[in-house]
Write a protein that holds these residues in place. Structure first.
Motif, PDB file in Angstrom:
ATOM      1  N   ALA A 170       0.818  -1.211   0.000  1.00  0.00           N
ATOM      2  CA  ALA A 170       0.000   0.000   0.000  1.00  0.00           C
ATOM      3  C   ALA A 170       0.853   1.262   0.000  1.00  0.00           C
ATOM      4  O   ALA A 170       0.510   2.253  -0.655  1.00  0.00           O
ATOM      5  CB  ALA A 170      -0.937  -0.014   1.212  1.00  0.00           C
ATOM      6  N   ARG A 171       1.968   1.224   0.707  1.00  0.00           N
ATOM      7  CA  ARG A 171       2.843   2.401   0.763  1.00  0.00           C
ATOM      8  C   ARG A 171       3.394   2.772  -0.609  1.00  0.00           C
ATOM      9  O   ARG A 171       3.745   3.920  -0.851  1.00  0.00           O
ATOM     10  CB  ARG A 171       4.019   2.139   1.709  1.00  0.00           C
ATOM     11  CG  ARG A 171       3.661   2.167   3.173  1.00  0.00           C
ATOM     12  CD  ARG A 171       4.875   2.113   4.069  1.00  0.00           C
ATOM     13  NE  ARG A 171       5.755   0.982   3.812  1.00  0.00           N
ATOM     14  CZ  ARG A 171       6.406   0.308   4.754  1.00  0.00           C
ATOM     15  NH1 ARG A 171       6.285   0.646   6.031  1.00  0.00           N
ATOM     16  NH2 ARG A 171       7.186  -0.696   4.448  1.00  0.00           N
ATOM     17  N   GLY A 191      -0.426   8.308  -4.351  1.00  0.00           N
ATOM     18  CA  GLY A 191      -1.470   9.027  -3.638  1.00  0.00           C
ATOM     19  C   GLY A 191      -1.861   8.456  -2.295  1.00  0.00           C
ATOM     20  O   GLY A 191      -2.730   9.017  -1.611  1.00  0.00           O
ATOM     21  N   ALA A 192      -1.247   7.350  -1.882  1.00  0.00           N
ATOM     22  CA  ALA A 192      -1.602   6.735  -0.599  1.00  0.00           C
ATOM     23  C   ALA A 192      -1.116   7.601   0.561  1.00  0.00           C
ATOM     24  O   ALA A 192       0.070   7.872   0.682  1.00  0.00           O
ATOM     25  CB  ALA A 192      -0.995   5.337  -0.501  1.00  0.00           C
ATOM     26  N   GLU A 193      -2.031   8.038   1.413  1.00  0.00           N
ATOM     27  CA  GLU A 193      -1.704   8.905   2.544  1.00  0.00           C
ATOM     28  C   GLU A 193      -2.167   8.353   3.888  1.00  0.00           C
ATOM     29  O   GLU A 193      -1.598   8.691   4.925  1.00  0.00           O
ATOM     30  CB  GLU A 193      -2.320  10.291   2.345  1.00  0.00           C
ATOM     31  CG  GLU A 193      -1.714  11.074   1.186  1.00  0.00           C
ATOM     32  CD  GLU A 193      -0.249  11.443   1.415  1.00  0.00           C
ATOM     33  OE1 GLU A 193       0.174  11.526   2.593  1.00  0.00           O
ATOM     34  OE2 GLU A 193       0.468  11.622   0.415  1.00  0.00           O
ATOM     35  N   TYR A 194      -3.193   7.510   3.864  1.00  0.00           N
ATOM     36  CA  TYR A 194      -3.746   6.967   5.104  1.00  0.00           C
ATOM     37  C   TYR A 194      -3.902   5.452   4.969  1.00  0.00           C
ATOM     38  O   TYR A 194      -4.274   4.951   3.895  1.00  0.00           O
ATOM     39  CB  TYR A 194      -5.095   7.609   5.425  1.00  0.00           C
ATOM     40  CG  TYR A 194      -5.015   9.115   5.520  1.00  0.00           C
ATOM     41  CD1 TYR A 194      -4.473   9.726   6.644  1.00  0.00           C
ATOM     42  CD2 TYR A 194      -5.461   9.926   4.474  1.00  0.00           C
ATOM     43  CE1 TYR A 194      -4.371  11.110   6.729  1.00  0.00           C
ATOM     44  CE2 TYR A 194      -5.376  11.309   4.551  1.00  0.00           C
ATOM     45  CZ  TYR A 194      -4.821  11.895   5.683  1.00  0.00           C
ATOM     46  OH  TYR A 194      -4.709  13.265   5.752  1.00  0.00           O
ATOM     47  N   ALA A 235       3.208   5.214   8.747  1.00  0.00           N
ATOM     48  CA  ALA A 235       3.323   4.029   7.888  1.00  0.00           C
ATOM     49  C   ALA A 235       4.755   3.813   7.407  1.00  0.00           C
ATOM     50  O   ALA A 235       5.217   2.674   7.296  1.00  0.00           O
ATOM     51  CB  ALA A 235       2.385   4.159   6.692  1.00  0.00           C
ATOM     52  N   GLU A 236       5.460   4.895   7.135  1.00  0.00           N
ATOM     53  CA  GLU A 236       6.835   4.784   6.663  1.00  0.00           C
ATOM     54  C   GLU A 236       7.761   4.218   7.741  1.00  0.00           C
ATOM     55  O   GLU A 236       8.819   3.668   7.437  1.00  0.00           O
ATOM     56  CB  GLU A 236       7.353   6.149   6.219  1.00  0.00           C
ATOM     57  CG  GLU A 236       6.646   6.733   5.001  1.00  0.00           C
ATOM     58  CD  GLU A 236       6.996   6.013   3.707  1.00  0.00           C
ATOM     59  OE1 GLU A 236       7.848   5.089   3.734  1.00  0.00           O
ATOM     60  OE2 GLU A 236       6.413   6.371   2.668  1.00  0.00           O
TER      61      GLU A 236
END
Length: 227
Positions: A76-77, A81-84, A164-165
Protein backbone atom coordinates in the motif's frame (compact mmCIF):
# COMPACT_ATOMS: atom_id res chain seq x y z
CA UNK A 1 -19.56 12.36 -1.21
CA UNK A 2 -16.21 12.14 0.57
CA UNK A 3 -13.26 11.08 -1.59
CA UNK A 4 -11.23 8.24 -0.07
CA UNK A 5 -8.81 7.62 -2.93
CA UNK A 6 -5.93 8.39 -0.56
CA UNK A 7 -6.93 5.65 1.91
CA UNK A 8 -5.79 2.02 1.76
CA UNK A 9 -7.35 -0.78 3.78
CA UNK A 10 -4.94 -3.64 4.55
CA UNK A 11 -6.77 -6.92 5.18
CA UNK A 12 -4.97 -10.10 6.32
CA UNK A 13 -6.89 -13.18 5.18
CA UNK A 14 -6.61 -16.78 6.32
CA UNK A 15 -9.35 -19.24 5.34
CA UNK A 16 -12.18 -16.69 5.17
CA UNK A 17 -13.91 -18.08 2.06
CA UNK A 18 -17.39 -17.93 3.56
CA UNK A 19 -17.36 -14.26 4.58
CA UNK A 20 -14.62 -12.38 2.72
CA UNK A 21 -16.70 -11.52 -0.37
CA UNK A 22 -19.38 -9.80 1.74
CA UNK A 23 -16.79 -8.01 3.88
CA UNK A 24 -15.04 -6.65 0.80
CA UNK A 25 -18.25 -5.70 -0.99
CA UNK A 26 -19.24 -3.55 1.97
CA UNK A 27 -15.77 -2.01 2.36
CA UNK A 28 -15.37 -1.19 -1.33
CA UNK A 29 -18.61 0.79 -1.41
CA UNK A 30 -16.81 3.45 0.64
CA UNK A 31 -13.09 2.76 0.24
CA UNK A 32 -11.97 1.99 -3.32
CA UNK A 33 -8.47 0.85 -2.33
CA UNK A 34 -8.29 -2.45 -0.47
CA UNK A 35 -5.38 -4.88 -0.48
CA UNK A 36 -5.92 -8.39 0.84
CA UNK A 37 -3.04 -10.65 1.79
CA UNK A 38 -4.04 -14.29 1.54
CA UNK A 39 -1.78 -15.79 4.18
CA UNK A 40 -1.52 -19.34 2.84
CA UNK A 41 -5.24 -20.15 2.89
CA UNK A 42 -6.23 -23.72 2.04
CA UNK A 43 -9.77 -22.78 0.97
CA UNK A 44 -11.15 -20.59 -1.82
CA UNK A 45 -10.39 -17.23 -0.19
CA UNK A 46 -8.18 -16.05 -3.06
CA UNK A 47 -10.86 -16.75 -5.66
CA UNK A 48 -13.38 -14.75 -3.65
CA UNK A 49 -10.95 -11.85 -3.36
CA UNK A 50 -10.16 -11.93 -7.10
CA UNK A 51 -13.83 -11.50 -7.89
CA UNK A 52 -14.31 -8.60 -5.49
CA UNK A 53 -12.26 -5.79 -7.03
CA UNK A 54 -9.75 -5.73 -4.18
CA UNK A 55 -6.02 -6.13 -4.76
CA UNK A 56 -4.72 -9.61 -3.94
CA UNK A 57 -1.31 -10.62 -2.59
CA UNK A 58 -0.54 -14.20 -1.57
CA UNK A 59 1.80 -15.91 0.85
CA UNK A 60 2.55 -19.46 -0.36
CA UNK A 61 2.41 -20.69 3.25
CA UNK A 62 0.78 -19.39 6.42
CA UNK A 63 3.19 -16.93 8.04
CA UNK A 64 0.90 -15.27 10.57
CA UNK A 65 -1.18 -12.11 10.82
CA UNK A 66 1.77 -9.83 11.56
CA UNK A 67 3.57 -10.96 8.42
CA UNK A 68 0.42 -10.52 6.33
CA UNK A 69 -0.08 -6.98 7.64
CA UNK A 70 3.50 -6.03 6.85
CA UNK A 71 3.22 -7.44 3.31
CA UNK A 72 0.01 -5.51 2.72
CA UNK A 73 1.33 -2.31 4.24
CA UNK A 74 4.52 -2.46 2.16
CA UNK A 75 2.38 -2.81 -0.97
CA UNK A 76 0.00 0.00 0.00
CA UNK A 77 2.84 2.40 0.76
CA UNK A 78 4.04 2.04 -2.83
CA UNK A 79 0.72 3.10 -4.36
CA UNK A 80 0.45 6.62 -5.82
CA UNK A 81 -1.47 9.03 -3.64
CA UNK A 82 -1.60 6.74 -0.60
CA UNK A 83 -1.70 8.91 2.54
CA UNK A 84 -3.75 6.97 5.10
CA UNK A 85 -3.60 3.29 6.03
CA UNK A 86 -6.03 1.09 7.93
CA UNK A 87 -5.60 -2.44 9.29
CA UNK A 88 -8.93 -4.20 8.93
CA UNK A 89 -10.00 -7.74 9.82
CA UNK A 90 -11.44 -10.15 7.26
CA UNK A 91 -13.99 -11.87 9.50
CA UNK A 92 -16.68 -9.17 9.52
CA UNK A 93 -16.04 -7.85 13.05
CA UNK A 94 -14.96 -4.35 12.03
CA UNK A 95 -17.36 -1.63 10.89
CA UNK A 96 -16.70 0.65 7.91
CA UNK A 97 -18.48 3.48 9.71
CA UNK A 98 -15.78 3.37 12.39
CA UNK A 99 -13.08 3.61 9.72
CA UNK A 100 -14.72 6.75 8.35
CA UNK A 101 -14.57 8.31 11.82
CA UNK A 102 -10.92 7.33 12.26
CA UNK A 103 -9.89 8.80 8.91
CA UNK A 104 -11.68 12.02 9.86
CA UNK A 105 -9.53 12.27 12.99
CA UNK A 106 -6.37 11.78 10.93
CA UNK A 107 -7.38 14.34 8.31
CA UNK A 108 -8.18 16.84 11.03
CA UNK A 109 -4.58 16.49 12.28
CA UNK A 110 -5.90 15.48 15.70
CA UNK A 111 -3.61 12.44 15.72
CA UNK A 112 -1.05 10.53 13.68
CA UNK A 113 -2.42 7.18 14.80
CA UNK A 114 -6.01 6.29 15.66
CA UNK A 115 -6.69 3.07 17.52
CA UNK A 116 -10.11 1.51 17.95
CA UNK A 117 -11.31 0.77 21.47
CA UNK A 118 -14.12 -1.50 22.61
CA UNK A 119 -14.11 0.06 26.07
CA UNK A 120 -14.30 3.84 25.69
CA UNK A 121 -18.08 3.95 25.63
CA UNK A 122 -19.88 0.65 26.13
CA UNK A 123 -18.34 -2.79 26.29
CA UNK A 124 -21.59 -4.73 26.57
CA UNK A 125 -21.03 -6.40 23.18
CA UNK A 126 -17.71 -7.94 24.29
CA UNK A 127 -17.99 -11.51 25.65
CA UNK A 128 -17.11 -11.56 29.38
CA UNK A 129 -14.01 -13.78 29.19
CA UNK A 130 -12.62 -11.82 26.26
CA UNK A 131 -13.34 -8.55 28.08
CA UNK A 132 -11.44 -9.80 31.13
CA UNK A 133 -8.44 -10.96 29.09
CA UNK A 134 -8.24 -7.70 27.14
CA UNK A 135 -8.42 -5.56 30.25
CA UNK A 136 -5.70 -7.62 31.97
CA UNK A 137 -3.42 -7.38 28.93
CA UNK A 138 -3.86 -3.60 28.75
CA UNK A 139 -3.23 -3.17 32.47
CA UNK A 140 0.04 -5.13 32.60
CA UNK A 141 1.58 -3.67 29.46
CA UNK A 142 3.98 -0.83 30.22
CA UNK A 143 3.61 0.49 26.69
CA UNK A 144 -0.19 0.52 26.96
CA UNK A 145 -0.10 2.32 30.27
CA UNK A 146 2.32 4.89 28.87
CA UNK A 147 -0.09 5.60 26.02
CA UNK A 148 -3.11 5.37 28.37
CA UNK A 149 -4.74 2.77 26.12
CA UNK A 150 -7.94 0.99 27.09
CA UNK A 151 -7.83 -1.66 24.35
CA UNK A 152 -4.32 -2.82 23.50
CA UNK A 153 -5.12 -5.54 20.97
CA UNK A 154 -7.84 -4.14 18.78
CA UNK A 155 -7.00 -4.92 15.16
CA UNK A 156 -8.73 -1.81 13.80
CA UNK A 157 -6.02 0.85 13.46
CA UNK A 158 -5.51 3.85 11.19
CA UNK A 159 -2.39 5.92 10.67
CA UNK A 160 -0.97 8.58 8.40
CA UNK A 161 1.87 8.16 5.95
CA UNK A 162 4.55 9.43 8.35
CA UNK A 163 3.70 6.56 10.70
CA UNK A 164 3.32 4.03 7.89
CA UNK A 165 6.83 4.78 6.66
CA UNK A 166 8.19 3.89 10.12
CA UNK A 167 6.17 0.76 10.79
CA UNK A 168 8.23 -2.41 10.42
CA UNK A 169 6.43 -5.44 11.83
CA UNK A 170 8.88 -8.20 12.66
CA UNK A 171 6.60 -10.36 14.83
CA UNK A 172 4.95 -12.64 12.27
CA UNK A 173 2.15 -13.89 14.51
CA UNK A 174 -0.29 -12.30 16.96
CA UNK A 175 2.56 -10.75 18.97
CA UNK A 176 2.68 -8.05 16.29
CA UNK A 177 0.00 -6.18 18.26
CA UNK A 178 2.33 -5.86 21.25
CA UNK A 179 5.14 -4.83 18.92
CA UNK A 180 3.08 -2.02 17.37
CA UNK A 181 2.03 -0.64 20.75
CA UNK A 182 5.64 -0.76 21.95
CA UNK A 183 6.76 1.09 18.81
CA UNK A 184 4.14 3.79 19.29
CA UNK A 185 4.97 4.23 22.97
CA UNK A 186 8.61 4.96 22.07
CA UNK A 187 7.76 7.34 19.21
CA UNK A 188 6.81 11.01 19.11
CA UNK A 189 3.63 10.27 17.16
CA UNK A 190 0.33 11.47 18.59
CA UNK A 191 -1.87 8.49 19.41
CA UNK A 192 -5.61 8.65 20.04
CA UNK A 193 -8.22 6.02 20.78
CA UNK A 194 -11.78 6.28 19.48
CA UNK A 195 -14.76 4.10 20.40
CA UNK A 196 -15.59 1.39 17.88
CA UNK A 197 -18.17 -1.36 17.62
CA UNK A 198 -17.02 -4.93 17.18
CA UNK A 199 -19.61 -7.30 15.71
CA UNK A 200 -19.24 -10.64 17.44
CA UNK A 201 -20.77 -13.66 15.69
CA UNK A 202 -20.33 -17.39 16.19
CA UNK A 203 -18.09 -17.35 13.12
CA UNK A 204 -15.88 -14.45 14.20
CA UNK A 205 -15.56 -15.80 17.75
CA UNK A 206 -14.41 -19.16 16.40
CA UNK A 207 -11.89 -17.46 14.12
CA UNK A 208 -10.74 -14.75 16.50
CA UNK A 209 -8.52 -14.46 19.54
CA UNK A 210 -9.08 -17.16 22.13
CA UNK A 211 -8.41 -16.77 25.82
CA UNK A 212 -5.35 -18.98 25.33
CA UNK A 213 -4.02 -16.54 22.72
CA UNK A 214 -4.54 -13.77 25.23
CA UNK A 215 -2.39 -15.67 27.71
CA UNK A 216 0.26 -16.10 25.03
CA UNK A 217 0.28 -12.33 24.47
CA UNK A 218 0.69 -11.73 28.20
CA UNK A 219 3.64 -14.13 28.17
CA UNK A 220 5.15 -12.26 25.23
CA UNK A 221 4.82 -8.97 27.08
CA UNK A 222 6.51 -10.48 30.13
CA UNK A 223 9.44 -11.60 28.02
CA UNK A 224 9.75 -8.12 26.55
CA UNK A 225 9.96 -6.61 30.02
CA UNK A 226 12.75 -9.01 30.92
CA UNK A 227 14.59 -8.53 27.62
Amino acid sequence: MQDYQDVWLVVPVYNEETVIADVLAHALRTFPNVVCVDDGSSDGSSLRILGSGAHLLRHPINLGQGAALQTGLSYARQQPGAEYFVTFDADGQHQIEDVVTMIGVLRGKEADVVLGSRFLESAHEVPPLKKLALRVIASISRSSRRLKLTDTHNGLRAFNRAVAEKVDITQAGMAHASELVDFLSRSDFKVREVPVTIKYTEYSMAKGQSLLNGVNIVFDLALRRRG
